[in-house]
Scaffold this motif. Sequence first.
Motif, PDB file in Angstrom:
ATOM      1  N   SER A 299       0.844  -1.197   0.000  1.00  0.00           N
ATOM      2  CA  SER A 299       0.000   0.000   0.000  1.00  0.00           C
ATOM      3  C   SER A 299       0.878   1.246   0.000  1.00  0.00           C
ATOM      4  O   SER A 299       0.499   2.289  -0.519  1.00  0.00           O
ATOM      5  N   ILE A 300       2.062   1.144   0.566  1.00  0.00           N
ATOM      6  CA  ILE A 300       2.986   2.277   0.481  1.00  0.00           C
ATOM      7  C   ILE A 300       3.345   2.517  -0.968  1.00  0.00           C
ATOM      8  O   ILE A 300       3.271   3.638  -1.471  1.00  0.00           O
ATOM      9  N   LYS A 301       3.701   1.449  -1.655  1.00  0.00           N
ATOM     10  CA  LYS A 301       4.071   1.600  -3.061  1.00  0.00           C
ATOM     11  C   LYS A 301       2.934   2.234  -3.848  1.00  0.00           C
ATOM     12  O   LYS A 301       3.153   3.100  -4.685  1.00  0.00           O
ATOM     13  N   GLY A 302       1.719   1.775  -3.552  1.00  0.00           N
ATOM     14  CA  GLY A 302       0.555   2.359  -4.220  1.00  0.00           C
ATOM     15  C   GLY A 302       0.492   3.851  -3.998  1.00  0.00           C
ATOM     16  O   GLY A 302       0.407   4.626  -4.951  1.00  0.00           O
ATOM     17  N   SER A 303       0.587   4.247  -2.729  1.00  0.00           N
ATOM     18  CA  SER A 303       0.506   5.670  -2.394  1.00  0.00           C
ATOM     19  C   SER A 303       1.536   6.471  -3.161  1.00  0.00           C
ATOM     20  O   SER A 303       1.276   7.573  -3.620  1.00  0.00           O
ATOM     21  N   LEU A 304       2.719   5.927  -3.285  1.00  0.00           N
ATOM     22  CA  LEU A 304       3.780   6.649  -3.967  1.00  0.00           C
ATOM     23  C   LEU A 304       3.483   6.774  -5.453  1.00  0.00           C
ATOM     24  O   LEU A 304       3.569   7.848  -6.035  1.00  0.00           O
ATOM     25  N   ARG A 305       3.113   5.650  -6.056  1.00  0.00           N
ATOM     26  CA  ARG A 305       2.837   5.668  -7.499  1.00  0.00           C
ATOM     27  C   ARG A 305       1.814   6.748  -7.839  1.00  0.00           C
ATOM     28  O   ARG A 305       1.980   7.490  -8.809  1.00  0.00           O
ATOM     29  N   GLU A 306       0.789   6.823  -6.989  1.00  0.00           N
ATOM     30  CA  GLU A 306      -0.255   7.822  -7.235  1.00  0.00           C
ATOM     31  C   GLU A 306       0.301   9.231  -7.341  1.00  0.00           C
ATOM     32  O   GLU A 306      -0.255  10.078  -8.031  1.00  0.00           O
ATOM     33  N   LYS A 307       1.365   9.474  -6.617  1.00  0.00           N
ATOM     34  CA  LYS A 307       1.919  10.822  -6.632  1.00  0.00           C
ATOM     35  C   LYS A 307       2.964  10.996  -7.728  1.00  0.00           C
ATOM     36  O   LYS A 307       3.698  11.984  -7.739  1.00  0.00           O
ATOM     37  N   GLY A 308       3.072  10.002  -8.583  1.00  0.00           N
ATOM     38  CA  GLY A 308       4.058  10.096  -9.652  1.00  0.00           C
ATOM     39  C   GLY A 308       5.482   9.936  -9.157  1.00  0.00           C
ATOM     40  O   GLY A 308       6.426  10.429  -9.773  1.00  0.00           O
ATOM     41  N   VAL A 309       5.631   9.250  -8.044  1.00  0.00           N
ATOM     42  CA  VAL A 309       6.969   9.007  -7.511  1.00  0.00           C
ATOM     43  C   VAL A 309       7.479   7.697  -8.094  1.00  0.00           C
ATOM     44  O   VAL A 309       6.759   6.713  -8.139  1.00  0.00           O
ATOM     45  N   ARG A 310       8.695   7.703  -8.553  1.00  0.00           N
ATOM     46  CA  ARG A 310       9.222   6.502  -9.204  1.00  0.00           C
ATOM     47  C   ARG A 310       9.684   5.458  -8.209  1.00  0.00           C
ATOM     48  O   ARG A 310      10.295   5.772  -7.212  1.00  0.00           O
ATOM     49  N   LEU A 311       9.407   4.242  -8.563  1.00  0.00           N
ATOM     50  CA  LEU A 311       9.820   3.148  -7.688  1.00  0.00           C
ATOM     51  C   LEU A 311      11.139   2.584  -8.148  1.00  0.00           C
ATOM     52  O   LEU A 311      11.194   1.637  -8.933  1.00  0.00           O
ATOM     53  N   THR A 312      12.179   3.136  -7.653  1.00  0.00           N
ATOM     54  CA  THR A 312      13.492   2.687  -8.080  1.00  0.00           C
ATOM     55  C   THR A 312      13.910   1.468  -7.278  1.00  0.00           C
ATOM     56  O   THR A 312      13.309   1.150  -6.253  1.00  0.00           O
ATOM     57  N   ARG A 313      14.922   0.815  -7.784  1.00  0.00           N
ATOM     58  CA  ARG A 313      15.491  -0.347  -7.094  1.00  0.00           C
ATOM     59  C   ARG A 313      15.845   0.031  -5.653  1.00  0.00           C
ATOM     60  O   ARG A 313      15.500  -0.671  -4.701  1.00  0.00           O
ATOM     61  N   GLN A 314      16.493   1.187  -5.491  1.00  0.00           N
ATOM     62  CA  GLN A 314      16.925   1.611  -4.165  1.00  0.00           C
ATOM     63  C   GLN A 314      15.742   1.805  -3.217  1.00  0.00           C
ATOM     64  O   GLN A 314      15.783   1.398  -2.060  1.00  0.00           O
ATOM     65  N   ARG A 315      14.689   2.405  -3.727  1.00  0.00           N
ATOM     66  CA  ARG A 315      13.536   2.654  -2.858  1.00  0.00           C
ATOM     67  C   ARG A 315      12.836   1.382  -2.468  1.00  0.00           C
ATOM     68  O   ARG A 315      12.381   1.240  -1.334  1.00  0.00           O
ATOM     69  N   GLU A 316      12.762   0.476  -3.403  1.00  0.00           N
ATOM     70  CA  GLU A 316      12.140  -0.815  -3.088  1.00  0.00           C
ATOM     71  C   GLU A 316      12.903  -1.482  -1.945  1.00  0.00           C
ATOM     72  O   GLU A 316      12.316  -2.001  -0.998  1.00  0.00           O
ATOM     73  N   LEU A 317      14.208  -1.432  -2.079  1.00  0.00           N
ATOM     74  CA  LEU A 317      15.055  -2.047  -1.060  1.00  0.00           C
ATOM     75  C   LEU A 317      14.840  -1.399   0.303  1.00  0.00           C
ATOM     76  O   LEU A 317      14.590  -2.079   1.304  1.00  0.00           O
ATOM     77  N   LEU A 318      14.893  -0.075   0.341  1.00  0.00           N
ATOM     78  CA  LEU A 318      14.753   0.635   1.610  1.00  0.00           C
ATOM     79  C   LEU A 318      13.376   0.422   2.229  1.00  0.00           C
ATOM     80  O   LEU A 318      13.257   0.153   3.425  1.00  0.00           O
TER      81      LEU A 318
ATOM     82  N   THR B  36      20.923   8.773  -0.486  1.00  0.00           N
ATOM     83  CA  THR B  36      19.666   8.216  -0.981  1.00  0.00           C
ATOM     84  C   THR B  36      18.768   7.781   0.178  1.00  0.00           C
ATOM     85  O   THR B  36      17.548   7.912   0.115  1.00  0.00           O
ATOM     86  N   VAL B  37      19.398   7.294   1.213  1.00  0.00           N
ATOM     87  CA  VAL B  37      18.634   6.919   2.397  1.00  0.00           C
ATOM     88  C   VAL B  37      17.938   8.146   2.966  1.00  0.00           C
ATOM     89  O   VAL B  37      16.739   8.141   3.229  1.00  0.00           O
ATOM     90  N   TYR B  38      18.671   9.209   3.132  1.00  0.00           N
ATOM     91  CA  TYR B  38      18.085  10.431   3.679  1.00  0.00           C
ATOM     92  C   TYR B  38      16.977  10.952   2.779  1.00  0.00           C
ATOM     93  O   TYR B  38      15.920  11.377   3.240  1.00  0.00           O
ATOM     94  N   ARG B  39      17.226  10.915   1.483  1.00  0.00           N
ATOM     95  CA  ARG B  39      16.201  11.436   0.575  1.00  0.00           C
ATOM     96  C   ARG B  39      14.947  10.576   0.600  1.00  0.00           C
ATOM     97  O   ARG B  39      13.824  11.099   0.564  1.00  0.00           O
ATOM     98  N   THR B  40      15.135   9.301   0.681  1.00  0.00           N
ATOM     99  CA  THR B  40      13.975   8.409   0.716  1.00  0.00           C
ATOM    100  C   THR B  40      13.182   8.600   2.009  1.00  0.00           C
ATOM    101  O   THR B  40      11.949   8.659   1.995  1.00  0.00           O
ATOM    102  N   LEU B  41      13.898   8.726   3.098  1.00  0.00           N
ATOM    103  CA  LEU B  41      13.210   8.911   4.369  1.00  0.00           C
ATOM    104  C   LEU B  41      12.413  10.217   4.361  1.00  0.00           C
ATOM    105  O   LEU B  41      11.279  10.272   4.835  1.00  0.00           O
ATOM    106  N   LYS B  42      12.991  11.234   3.807  1.00  0.00           N
ATOM    107  CA  LYS B  42      12.311  12.522   3.749  1.00  0.00           C
ATOM    108  C   LYS B  42      11.025  12.398   2.934  1.00  0.00           C
ATOM    109  O   LYS B  42       9.977  12.915   3.310  1.00  0.00           O
ATOM    110  N   LEU B  43      11.148  11.713   1.833  1.00  0.00           N
ATOM    111  CA  LEU B  43       9.999  11.492   0.962  1.00  0.00           C
ATOM    112  C   LEU B  43       8.867  10.768   1.693  1.00  0.00           C
ATOM    113  O   LEU B  43       7.698  11.163   1.642  1.00  0.00           O
TER     114      LEU B  43
END
Lengths: 175, 175
Positions: free
Chosen positions: A5-24, A55-62
């Motif tokens: 459901s997190i991934k869903g929420s992100l996709r809706e906002k046009g946020v890309r699901l990169t390999r790094q984000r999936e991992l984190l 990338t960790v910091y940026r992902t957490l902020k997001l």
Amino acid sequence: MAPDSIKGSLREKGVRLTRQRELLLGLIDKSGEHLDAERLFQLAKAQDPKLNRVTVYRTLKLLKQGGLVDELDLMHYGGDQHYYETRMKQEHAHVICLRCGKVEEFFGEPLQRLRRQIESHFGFHILLARTEVGGYCSHCQSLRAREMEQAAREPDAQHALAEPDGHRSRAKRPA
Amino acid sequence: MAPDSIKGSLREKGVRLTRQRELLLGLIDKSGEHLDAERLFQLAKAQDPKLNRVTVYRTLKLLKQGGLVDELDLMHYGGDQHYYETRMKQEHAHVICLRCGKVEEFFGEPLQRLRRQIESHFGFHILLARTEVGGYCSHCQSLRAREMEQAAREPDAQHALAEPDGHRSRAKRPA
DNA sequence: GTTAGTGCAAACCTTTTGCAGCTCT
DNA sequence: AGAGCTGCAAAAGGTTTGCACTAAC
């Protein structure tokens, strides 16, 4: 909140699901503990050695901005860094033992009641809430009692009693 | 906690009451706002230009360890620094508007109830407790509603709506 | 093909530490 | 007198930013 459901929420906002984000995302969600940025980075690096701390910091902020994770500081036990947890289940308070560092979570009615009262009292619209409590867990209370006795019996010795300072000095992270 | 009783508490522990500490204590106590270390330093420097920033940090640490002041972060509205208040009156929650930054204090029964329940539920001995809540105050709710309307009416314009990010970027302090 | 995201290096803010000299009690 | 404090300089910890390159859509 489940990673899907997190991934869903992100996709809706046009946020890309990169390999790094999936991992984190996976790491934050799976981990039972409360991770700080550095720990999360270490875990992630173990699986993807090229992944950068930034990338960790940026992902957490997001995730924080999206309201998908909550930020804690656990009464600064362990230092000034922040800890993260997915916004799962219900609101809960964090209860930190200042001696052993154990963290308990308290769910329960008084939290909802508090929230409702604040909203109605101020006409406030709550988006984020956080209750953190520091003290001694039952186990450490008995340990401390024993230490005090000990100290009383040998008044000369320099007992370095584990005192809470409510703000442990800068956490030297194990290298 | 009144400054006099603070001074008493300190004296008992063999802590010296220096000119600098008297000054800082007075400022923390008198100030209605919640001060961070830097702001406190600026105020103090105005009265004693030789006083050093480090002394502010050391004094705050001392007071914190003595349980004489509480440390807050006000949901990181304004940055990652900490804010301080004397441990006066009763326990209270801090309610921060993420749009205008106003801070309200909530006293009231649910807080005591929460504390009692946590203590009895875990057999925990609470030393420090902190509840902070972020959202929109009633005033900003209406402002936001108006902004949204506006945005809907002119869908092309780049409206920089004041979004909460729950973690404003690094506070550039006015020079 | 765009636009957003990544890695890298370097900056930044906040807080702590080491040490010599000063000052409360 | 002497432990405790202060100021100064320098470092450390945690986090953010600028920019060129890469990858997701």
